[in-house]
Every structure is written in structure tokens, then in C-alpha cells.
Scaffold this active site. Structure first.
Site, PDB file in Angstrom:
ATOM      1  N   GLU A 245       0.845  -1.175   0.000  1.00 53.82           N
ATOM      2  CA  GLU A 245       0.000   0.000   0.000  1.00 53.82           C
ATOM      3  C   GLU A 245       0.890   1.238   0.000  1.00 53.82           C
ATOM      4  OE1 GLU A 245      -3.084  -0.001   2.931  1.00 53.82           O
ATOM      5  OE2 GLU A 245      -3.628  -2.075   2.486  1.00 53.82           O
TER       6      GLU A 245
ATOM      7  N   LYS B 268       3.584 -16.812  -1.064  1.00 49.33           N
ATOM      8  CA  LYS B 268       2.994 -15.572  -0.543  1.00 49.33           C
ATOM      9  C   LYS B 268       3.086 -15.506   0.990  1.00 49.33           C
ATOM     10  CE  LYS B 268       0.602 -11.878  -0.110  1.00 49.33           C
ATOM     11  NZ  LYS B 268       1.028 -10.569  -0.521  1.00 49.33           N
TER      12      LYS B 268
ATOM     13  N   LEU C 187      14.320  -3.073   7.830  1.00 48.60           N
ATOM     14  CA  LEU C 187      15.099  -3.123   9.071  1.00 48.60           C
ATOM     15  C   LEU C 187      14.908  -1.835   9.865  1.00 48.60           C
ATOM     16  CD1 LEU C 187      18.545  -4.803   8.239  1.00 48.60           C
ATOM     17  CD2 LEU C 187      16.684  -5.709   9.643  1.00 48.60           C
TER      18      LEU C 187
ATOM     19  N   GLY D  75      10.500   0.273  14.929  1.00 51.28           N
ATOM     20  CA  GLY D  75       9.338   1.147  15.097  1.00 51.28           C
ATOM     21  C   GLY D  75       8.360   0.577  16.107  1.00 51.28           C
TER      22      GLY D  75
ATOM     23  N   CYS E 100      -2.093  -6.954   6.043  1.00 51.01           N
ATOM     24  CA  CYS E 100      -1.481  -8.197   5.536  1.00 51.01           C
ATOM     25  C   CYS E 100      -0.625  -8.933   6.549  1.00 51.01           C
ATOM     26  CB  CYS E 100      -0.653  -7.884   4.299  1.00 51.01           C
ATOM     27  SG  CYS E 100      -1.662  -7.115   3.040  1.00 51.01           S
TER      28      CYS E 100
HETATM   29  C1  UGA Z   1       2.970  -5.940   2.761  1.00 49.30           C
HETATM   30  C2  UGA Z   1       4.134  -6.462   1.900  1.00 49.30           C
HETATM   31  O1  UGA Z   1       5.250  -5.580   2.011  1.00 49.30           O
HETATM   32  C3  UGA Z   1       3.721  -6.584   0.429  1.00 49.30           C
HETATM   33  O2  UGA Z   1       4.776  -7.169  -0.322  1.00 49.30           O
HETATM   34  C4  UGA Z   1       2.484  -7.487   0.353  1.00 49.30           C
HETATM   35  O3  UGA Z   1       2.006  -7.585  -0.988  1.00 49.30           O
HETATM   36  C5  UGA Z   1       1.385  -6.899   1.210  1.00 49.30           C
HETATM   37  O4  UGA Z   1       1.842  -6.801   2.575  1.00 49.30           O
HETATM   38  C6  UGA Z   1       0.195  -7.840   1.104  1.00 49.30           C
HETATM   39  O5  UGA Z   1       0.317  -9.005   1.497  1.00 49.30           O
HETATM   40  O6  UGA Z   1      -0.820  -7.429   0.513  1.00 49.30           O
HETATM   41  P1  UGA Z   1       1.907  -3.501   3.226  1.00 49.30           P
HETATM   42  O7  UGA Z   1       1.158  -4.184   4.342  1.00 49.30           O
HETATM   43  O8  UGA Z   1       1.157  -2.628   2.286  1.00 49.30           O
HETATM   44  O9  UGA Z   1       2.659  -4.603   2.318  1.00 49.30           O
HETATM   45  O10 UGA Z   1       3.010  -2.562   3.876  1.00 49.30           O
HETATM   46  P2  UGA Z   1       4.560  -2.689   4.272  1.00 49.30           P
HETATM   47  O11 UGA Z   1       5.277  -1.578   3.622  1.00 49.30           O
HETATM   48  O12 UGA Z   1       5.075  -4.036   4.062  1.00 49.30           O
HETATM   49  O13 UGA Z   1       4.496  -2.383   5.842  1.00 49.30           O
HETATM   50  C7  UGA Z   1       3.844  -3.269   6.749  1.00 49.30           C
HETATM   51  C8  UGA Z   1       4.072  -2.811   8.176  1.00 49.30           C
HETATM   52  O14 UGA Z   1       5.430  -3.000   8.556  1.00 49.30           O
HETATM   53  C9  UGA Z   1       3.777  -1.338   8.436  1.00 49.30           C
HETATM   54  O15 UGA Z   1       3.121  -1.216   9.663  1.00 49.30           O
HETATM   55  C10 UGA Z   1       5.148  -0.697   8.479  1.00 49.30           C
HETATM   56  O16 UGA Z   1       5.190   0.480   9.245  1.00 49.30           O
HETATM   57  C11 UGA Z   1       5.953  -1.807   9.105  1.00 49.30           C
HETATM   58  N1  UGA Z   1       7.401  -1.724   8.811  1.00 49.30           N
HETATM   59  C12 UGA Z   1       7.855  -1.930   7.539  1.00 49.30           C
HETATM   60  C13 UGA Z   1       8.297  -1.460   9.842  1.00 49.30           C
HETATM   61  O17 UGA Z   1       7.911  -1.279  11.019  1.00 49.30           O
HETATM   62  N2  UGA Z   1       9.633  -1.435   9.556  1.00 49.30           N
HETATM   63  C14 UGA Z   1      10.109  -1.633   8.315  1.00 49.30           C
HETATM   64  O18 UGA Z   1      11.349  -1.598   8.134  1.00 49.30           O
HETATM   65  C15 UGA Z   1       9.202  -1.874   7.273  1.00 49.30           C
END
Ligand code: UGA
Length: 442
Positions: A155, A207, A253, A256, A263
Site C-alpha cells: 500500500e 505468498k 530493518l 518502530g 497483511c
Molecule cells: C505488505 C508487503 O510488504 C507486500 O509485499 C504485500 O504484498 C502486502 O503486505 C500484502 O500481502 O498485501 P503492506 O502491508 O502494504 O505490504 O506494507 P509494508 O510496507 O510491508 O508495511 C507493513 C508494516 O510494517 C507497516 O506497519 C510498516 O510500518 C511496518 N514496517 C515496515 C516497519 O515497522 N519497519 C520496516 O522496516 C518496514
């Protein structure tokens, strides 16, 4: 190619719009007439950068349309994508497949020539085979193949992720289905995106494994962050240095307040259930779920400690409530745990979020919504950054501190350098996994 996309949620809508941009003729179907009306008027029900423009362009070109009539959309389609929701089933953590199976039945009734029925929704291993059985049982004359085509878009970066994927995964059983899928994704071959063709079960597993691995990576660094706080190490330096090792990689990495969204929480919980059902407990994933929950709750203590042990009667400005920037999605957002806990502890909470208000108003009763971070900080006892929107990355820290009753900052995304925060006149600062400071009481 003619494509029917069943379900206009995040994945369905973005995939439908992007596939039409590839030049395919796409009809998106939704059972909610209000949603279909909205989309037909050109309105996008979610906030996703660039989606409105891309949608308008393809509607105008006559390649993209919206309907509630599933049978009409399936008629003559080369591929029918099922992209309906698979929420966590109440009570047991399993993915709820009711919508997927119902869509399969309706598609079966509507099939009138060979088509590939493609599942895009995230579904447990074995679901595609079940979809095939349902279609064959519902319409024994149907000429079809099933395919599993999980989606990896994020997203907030959804269009770019769809148009420039690291890989496309296609699980199939016949070469006929593989050929159709290759034709659909042919435009990506110009960008050299590998198409990984597998069996159905492997595609389904890929997935879950991908999302669980990413959730694990985030949780690992969050756990290291806790240890950094105790030992005086700085998690940002640790993450940067380990991320430079090509085997580890620098992405995902960032320490937070714990992962959220529609997801990771849902898919880790579903994978844990799949493991239990198959007698192979996913112990790492189970631990990740528990640690993530702990990380989230720890943020509440962090804010309480920063405010001298209590937030009772104190004003807290919360910057960002969506689960990540560039989305209006509030599903499983850390704010949904943290904000009610602060209110429960007697705080007055003011919230600023560039896109979160529409959803957030229903989910966060008792907060005051504002649009300007400085206004939210005026007279406040603490500013808490929960989501790293660009709007919060370059704040005038002196102005912010000057407006506050007591200048304290809980920077739960490690946006600011504690030295800059101190220089701007803040009395206290806490990040995640690195040294904070607190001025001695006068
Ligand atoms: C995630 C996956 O990254 C996508 O590849 C996948 O398609 C999607 O789920 C899904 O299954 O539909 P999304 O949930 O949109 O995507 O967002 P992310 O960017 O992955 O972040 C997920 C959570 O992890 C957020 O709360 C974000 O703040 C957190 N996060 C992410 C961290 O705390 N640290 C990070 O380094 C990265």
C-alpha cells in the site's frame, strides 16, 4: 486479452487498473452497488497515490469498466481473477475463505468458454485446488484451469510495485493456463521482471512465506532495538551496518512501533494456523506474532515514562495514525492500541494525519482531529510520532518546542536525530532502540 476482476478492494482495484494499463480489456466486479457507482463516477474509494489518474486514463481509453454484474463480466473473459477479501476468521486465526468460495461458485455458473480462473487473494495452501473442485462441481461443463497468482504490492507504493515487480509468481497445472498468464504479464517482460512458474501449492506458500519473512525481519530489528536501549547501542547504526551485508539487505530493518496493516498480522496468524493444522508448528512465526504485540504495548510505557510516569490530564499530540504513510488504511495500525491506552490513562489526545481522519474518526473515539502539527502541539505535554508521513519529517523543531507546555517527543519512527531535538529546546526525547534524553527536573 479480456479480463474479469472479482473484488475491488486494494489488490483487486490496483491490479484491475494496472492490467488495463497494460492494454487488456478489464471489467472490475463488486457486489457492493455503492462502490460500483462510486468507481463508475471516477471516484477512488481508497487513498493510493496515482491510482485516480491511472484509473481515469484507462476508463477514458475504453479498456476499464466497473459493474455489479459478475456473469456479464465473466462472459467471454480469457481470465477471471478472484481478488476478494480473506480476513482473519473470528476466533481461530484461520483465513476466512467464504468470499473466495462464493466467488468461485458464481464464476462457475457464468463461465461460457475456456477461461483461467486466477486466485489473487492470499489463500492457504490447497485453496486453489478447492476452487477448481468447486467450479467443476457447480458447472461440470465448464472449460477452465485454475491458477494461483499472489500479489506482492505494498500500500502507498502499489502502482509502482505492480508495474515494476521483483517477480511475478504464477502457480499453474497446465501449459494452456501458463500461456494465458504469460500473455497477461507479457508487458512486464520489457522490464525483465522474472515470471516464476510453479505448481499451485508452491505459489500459495510463497505468498505466506514472503510476508512472514518480512514480518520476522521487522520484528527481529524491533527486538534488537529493545536490547540496544538497555545496552546503550543505537539500532539505526546496527541496522545500517548489518543491512550492508548483501545476504541480509537493508530493507525492512527500520525499528518502530511494530508492524501493522491488512497483511502481515493476518498472514502471520494464518500461517501459524496452517502450521498447526499440518502438525508442523511455525514456531518462529508464532514468536514473531507475540513479540510484535509486546513491541506495540511497550510503546505505551515509553510515552508514559517520557511524561514522568503518568499522562493523566496531559495533552498528547499524535502525529500519524495510519499503519504506514501514503495510505488511509487504519487496519491493525499501532495507533489503534496506543491511542485508546493513552485516553484510558487520562490523556487528552489530539491527532493529525494527512489521510487517516475518514477511517480514524470511527475507530478512535474521544480524540480531537486537527490538520496542523504545530496547532496540535500548542500547549501539549508530549508530541508522539506514530507514522512517518513526509509532512512530519521536516518539522521546525524550535517552533514545535516553543508551542508546547512541556517540550517532549516520543519519536516512534526514529525520524529525528536526538541531538537536533535537544538543540531545538526539547526537554525529553525517546526514540526506538537508541539513546533518548530527559533534562533533570529543575
Ligand atoms: C505488505 C508487503 O510488504 C507486500 O509485499 C504485500 O504484498 C502486502 O503486505 C500484502 O500481502 O498485501 P503492506 O502491508 O502494504 O505490504 O506494507 P509494508 O510496507 O510491508 O508495511 C507493513 C508494516 O510494517 C507497516 O506497519 C510498516 O510500518 C511496518 N514496517 C515496515 C516497519 O515497522 N519497519 C520496516 O522496516 C518496514
Amino acid at each position: 486479452m479480456k479480463i474479469a476482476m472479482i473484488g475491488t478492494g486494494y489488490v483487486g482495484l490496483v491490479s484491475g487498473v494496472c492490467l488495463s494499463d497494460f492494454g487488456h480489456e478489464v471489467v472490475c466486479v463488486d457486489s457492493d452497488p455503492r462502490k460500483v457507482e462510486m468507481l463508475t463516477r471516477g471516484e477512488v474509494p481508497i487513498y493510493e497515490p496515482g491510482l485516480d489518474t491511472l484509473m481515469a486514463r484507462n476508463v477514458q481509453a475504453g479498456r476499464l469498466s466497473f459493474t455489479g454484474d459478475l456473469a456479464a463480466a465473466v462472459h467471454g473473459a480469457d481470465a477471471v481473477f478472484i481478488a476478494v477479501g480473506t480476513p482473519t476468521r473470528r476466533g481461530d486465526g484461520h483465513a476466512d475463505l467464504t468470499y473466495v468460495f462464493e466467488a468461485a461458485r458464481q464464476v462457475a455458473d457464468a463461465l461460457d468458454g475456456y477461461a483461467v480462473v486466477v486466485t489473487k487473494s492470499t489463500v492457504p495452501v490447497g485453496t486453489n485446488r478447492k476452487v477448481g473442485e468447486i467450479i467443476a462441481a457447480t458447472n461440470p461443463q465448464a472449460e477452465f484451469d485454475v491458477a494461483s497468482n499472489p500479489e506482492f504490492l505494498r500500500e502507498g507504493a502499489a502502482i509502482d510495485d505492480f508495474m515494476r515487480p521483483d517477480r511475478v509468481v504464477v502457480g499453474v497445472e497446465t501449459t494452456r493456463a501458463a500461456d494465458v498468464m504469460r500473455d497477461i504479464y507479457r508487458p512486464l517482460s520489457l522490464r525483465d521482471a522474472p515470471i516464476v512458474t510453479t505448481d499451485l501449492e508452491s505459489a500459495e506458500m510463497i505468498k505466506y512465506a514472503a510476508n512472514a519473512f518480512l514480518a520476522t525481519k521487522i520484528t527481529f530489528i524491533n527486538e534488537i532495538a529493545m536490547l540496544c536501549e538497555r545496552t546503550g547501542a543505537d539500532v539505526k547504526q546496527v541496522a545500517r551496518a548489518i543491512g550492508l551485508d548483501g545476504r541480509i539487505g537493508s530493507k525492512f530493518l527500520h525499528a518502530g512501533p511494530g508492524y501493522g496493516g491488512s497483511c502481515f498480522p493476518k498472514d502471520t496468524s494464518a500461517l501459524a494456523r496452517i502450521g498447526q493444522d499440518n502438525g508442523v508448528p511455525m514456531r518462529i512465526t508464532e514468536t514473531v506474532i507475540a513479540v510484535n504485540d509486546h513491541v506495540r504495548r511497550r510503546m505505551i510505557d515509553k510515552i508514559l515514562d517520557l511524561c514522568g510516569g503518568s499522562v493523566n490530564g496531559k495533552a498528547i499530540a499524535v502525529l500519524g495514525v495510519t499503519f504506514k504513510p501514503n495510505t488511509d488504511d487504519m487496519r491493525e495500525a499501532p495507533s489503534l492500541t496506543i491511542v485508546p491506552a493513552l485516553i484510558g490513562a487520562g490523556a487528552q489526545v489530539r491527532v493529525v494525519d494527512p489521510q487517516g481522519r475518514r477511517e480514524g474518526e470511527k475507530l478512535l473515539p474521544g480524540v480531537t482531529w486537527l490538520t496542523d502539527p504545530y496547532e496540535a502541539a500548542t500547549g501539549a505535554d508530549c508530541v508522539t510520532i506514530l507514522t512517518e508521513w513526509n509532512e512530519f519529517r521536516g518539522l521546525d523543531l524550535e517552533r514545535l518546542a516553543g508551542a508546547m507546555a512541556v517540550p517532549r517527543m516520543a519519536d516512534l519512527r526514529n525520524i529525528y536525530d536526538p541531538r537536533d531535538v535537544a538543540a531545538a529546546g526539547f526537554e525529553a526525547y525517546e526514540g526506538v532502540g537508541r539513546g533518548g534524553f530527559s533534562a533533570p527536573a529543575a
